[in-house]
Design a protein around this motif. Structure first.
Motif, mmCIF file in Angstrom:
data_model
loop_
_atom_site.group_PDB
_atom_site.id
_atom_site.type_symbol
_atom_site.label_atom_id
_atom_site.label_comp_id
_atom_site.label_asym_id
_atom_site.label_seq_id
_atom_site.Cartn_x
_atom_site.Cartn_y
_atom_site.Cartn_z
ATOM 1 N N ASP A 171 0.376 16.916 -20.635
ATOM 2 C CA ASP A 171 1.739 16.450 -20.418
ATOM 3 C C ASP A 171 2.723 17.606 -20.475
ATOM 4 O O ASP A 171 2.606 18.474 -21.347
ATOM 5 C CB ASP A 171 2.154 15.415 -21.473
ATOM 6 C CG ASP A 171 1.393 14.108 -21.345
ATOM 7 O OD1 ASP A 171 0.999 13.762 -20.208
ATOM 8 O OD2 ASP A 171 1.200 13.427 -22.366
ATOM 9 N N CYS A 178 0.525 11.970 -31.465
ATOM 10 C CA CYS A 178 1.309 10.776 -31.752
ATOM 11 C C CYS A 178 2.786 11.084 -31.574
ATOM 12 O O CYS A 178 3.228 12.211 -31.832
ATOM 13 C CB CYS A 178 1.056 10.300 -33.184
ATOM 14 S SG CYS A 178 -0.653 9.803 -33.491
ATOM 15 N N SER A 234 -11.219 15.546 -27.724
ATOM 16 C CA SER A 234 -10.652 14.288 -27.228
ATOM 17 C C SER A 234 -9.683 13.782 -28.278
ATOM 18 O O SER A 234 -10.092 13.349 -29.358
ATOM 19 C CB SER A 234 -11.758 13.267 -26.966
ATOM 20 O OG SER A 234 -11.211 12.018 -26.575
ATOM 21 N N ARG A 254 -3.480 8.990 -17.857
ATOM 22 C CA ARG A 254 -4.664 9.238 -18.664
ATOM 23 C C ARG A 254 -5.080 7.980 -19.418
ATOM 24 O O ARG A 254 -4.255 7.173 -19.815
ATOM 25 C CB ARG A 254 -4.351 10.375 -19.650
ATOM 26 C CG ARG A 254 -5.521 10.868 -20.469
ATOM 27 C CD ARG A 254 -5.167 12.174 -21.153
ATOM 28 N NE ARG A 254 -6.169 12.564 -22.138
ATOM 29 C CZ ARG A 254 -6.039 12.394 -23.445
ATOM 30 N NH1 ARG A 254 -4.932 11.834 -23.924
ATOM 31 N NH2 ARG A 254 -6.972 12.783 -24.271
ATOM 32 N N GLN A 255 -6.403 7.812 -19.589
ATOM 33 C CA GLN A 255 -6.995 6.692 -20.319
ATOM 34 C C GLN A 255 -6.614 5.340 -19.719
ATOM 35 O O GLN A 255 -6.503 4.341 -20.423
ATOM 36 C CB GLN A 255 -6.612 6.761 -21.801
ATOM 37 C CG GLN A 255 -7.138 8.019 -22.488
ATOM 38 C CD GLN A 255 -6.766 8.100 -23.952
ATOM 39 O OE1 GLN A 255 -5.833 7.429 -24.409
ATOM 40 N NE2 GLN A 255 -7.491 8.912 -24.707
ATOM 41 N N GLU A 299 -5.119 12.761 -29.031
ATOM 42 C CA GLU A 299 -3.825 12.434 -28.453
ATOM 43 C C GLU A 299 -2.740 12.638 -29.494
ATOM 44 O O GLU A 299 -2.854 12.151 -30.623
ATOM 45 C CB GLU A 299 -3.843 10.977 -27.992
ATOM 46 C CG GLU A 299 -2.586 10.515 -27.323
ATOM 47 C CD GLU A 299 -2.749 9.102 -26.779
ATOM 48 O OE1 GLU A 299 -2.276 8.854 -25.662
ATOM 49 O OE2 GLU A 299 -3.334 8.255 -27.477
ATOM 50 N N ASN A 311 3.674 5.391 -24.505
ATOM 51 C CA ASN A 311 2.903 5.833 -25.665
ATOM 52 C C ASN A 311 3.460 7.120 -26.257
ATOM 53 O O ASN A 311 3.047 7.524 -27.349
ATOM 54 C CB ASN A 311 1.430 6.041 -25.272
ATOM 55 C CG ASN A 311 1.253 7.228 -24.338
ATOM 56 O OD1 ASN A 311 1.820 7.246 -23.247
ATOM 57 N ND2 ASN A 311 0.475 8.212 -24.748
ATOM 58 N N TYR A 312 4.412 7.757 -25.562
ATOM 59 C CA TYR A 312 5.013 8.995 -26.058
ATOM 60 C C TYR A 312 6.438 9.062 -25.512
ATOM 61 O O TYR A 312 6.676 8.683 -24.358
ATOM 62 C CB TYR A 312 4.200 10.209 -25.599
ATOM 63 C CG TYR A 312 4.514 11.473 -26.377
ATOM 64 C CD1 TYR A 312 3.823 11.781 -27.545
ATOM 65 C CD2 TYR A 312 5.531 12.328 -25.958
ATOM 66 C CE1 TYR A 312 4.132 12.918 -28.280
ATOM 67 C CE2 TYR A 312 5.840 13.463 -26.690
ATOM 68 C CZ TYR A 312 5.135 13.752 -27.847
ATOM 69 O OH TYR A 312 5.449 14.861 -28.586
ATOM 70 N N VAL A 360 -2.071 13.901 -34.820
ATOM 71 C CA VAL A 360 -2.954 13.737 -33.666
ATOM 72 C C VAL A 360 -3.890 12.571 -33.928
ATOM 73 O O VAL A 360 -4.476 12.470 -35.007
ATOM 74 C CB VAL A 360 -3.779 15.017 -33.408
ATOM 75 C CG1 VAL A 360 -4.738 14.810 -32.236
ATOM 76 C CG2 VAL A 360 -2.871 16.212 -33.159
ATOM 77 N N ARG A 361 -3.985 11.686 -32.939
ATOM 78 C CA ARG A 361 -4.993 10.635 -33.022
ATOM 79 C C ARG A 361 -6.312 11.257 -32.587
ATOM 80 O O ARG A 361 -6.495 11.642 -31.444
ATOM 81 C CB ARG A 361 -4.629 9.443 -32.135
ATOM 82 C CG ARG A 361 -5.384 8.173 -32.513
ATOM 83 C CD ARG A 361 -4.786 6.951 -31.851
ATOM 84 N NE ARG A 361 -3.410 6.713 -32.214
ATOM 85 C CZ ARG A 361 -3.006 6.191 -33.382
ATOM 86 N NH1 ARG A 361 -3.904 5.867 -34.298
ATOM 87 N NH2 ARG A 361 -1.731 6.001 -33.621
#
Length: 256
Positions: free
Chosen positions: A110, A251, A247, A51-52, A249, A155-156, A211-212
């Motif tokens: 995810d 954290c 939208s 993603r992204q 993500e 990123n996670y 959450v971002r």
């Protein structure tokens, strides 16, 4: 050996020792008129992506990396954004019911075991004008511990099925069950029952999480539920100011 690999009815296998991206390969096949049900499995990808635009790491022999080609019906085209969740729910259901592994789906795409990521999913589409021609659903599942790259590159927080459970699953057996569950769940894709299934398996439901947000800022929300349009209903930590995030993500827990 691979000519003996069995897939559920309606699917057919193309196995590649190495490729750039199974999603790219599947999109090319779709544009050439390939019928629904093609499953491209690669032992290794040099240009796998998540993603992204993030890179997806695949370690030969340790992971299951594949893309399945789907041709959407007219009704499914009204909810095409749900195809990513379809892949995630199929894996969660497969892990729970076929292998006894507790798993959850982190919004939007995810699969988690013990709050750590074991699968990434990327759905991409092929259009002819305003007509959706095909959906390619790419998935990368970390099966063995060697599939997980250095955490600093992620990123996670990531994990593997083996790390969390001690199970060393055969990837072809996992693929068979995953595709079977995908077929079962797909009949509910345009229906309210699909969202119900999503919410029953939603990670962090009722909990506070960082959450971002849509604007890139990190905020703490209480997670409530996925809405019909795929957005995530959240509220401020004190329960006020409910909103739907379309939208965003999560954290990593260490950020909080």
């Amino acid at each position: 050996m691979l000519n003996q690999i069995e897939l559920p009815k309606g699917f057919r296998l193309l196995h590649l020792p190495e490729t750039g991206s199974t999603n790219d390969d599947c999109l090319a096949k779709a544009q050439q008129g390939e019928p629904e049900g093609l499953v491209i499995v690669a032992d290794a990808q040099s240009k796998g992506r998540g993603r992204q635009g993030r890179a997806w790491f695949s370690q030969p022999g340790n992971s299951l990396t594949f893309t399945v080609l789907l041709r959407s019906s007219a009704l499914e085209q009204t909810c095409s954004a749900r195809f990513t969740a379809l892949g995630g729910l199929a894996l969660v259901t497969c892990l729970k019911q076929d292998f006894g592994v507790p798993a959850q789906l982190k919004w939007p795409n995810d699969v988690l075991i013990n709050s750590r990521k074991t699968c990434g999913i990327l759905a991409e589409t092929s259009w002819r004008g305003s007509q959706l021609e095909a959906v390619v659903l790419g998935m990368g599942v970390n099966i063995l511990s060697g599939a997980v790259p250095a955490q600093g590159n992620l990123n996670y927080p990531a994990t593997s099925i083996q790390t969390e459970t001690g199970l060393s699953l055969d990837r072809w057996n996992l693929l068979y069950h995953l595709l079977a569950r995908l077929s079962e769940l797909r009949q509910y894709l345009p229906k309210a029952e699909f969202i119900d299934q999503w919410n029953q398996n939603l990670a962090f439901k009722g909990q506070l999480a960082f959450v971002r947000d849509d604007d890139g800022e990190k905020r703490q929300y209480r997670i409530h539920s996925v809405q019909e349009d795929g957005g995530l209903l959240v509220s401020a930590a004190d329960g006020s100011q409910r909103k739907v995030v379309h939208s965003g993500e999560f954290c990593p827990p260490s950020f909080s």
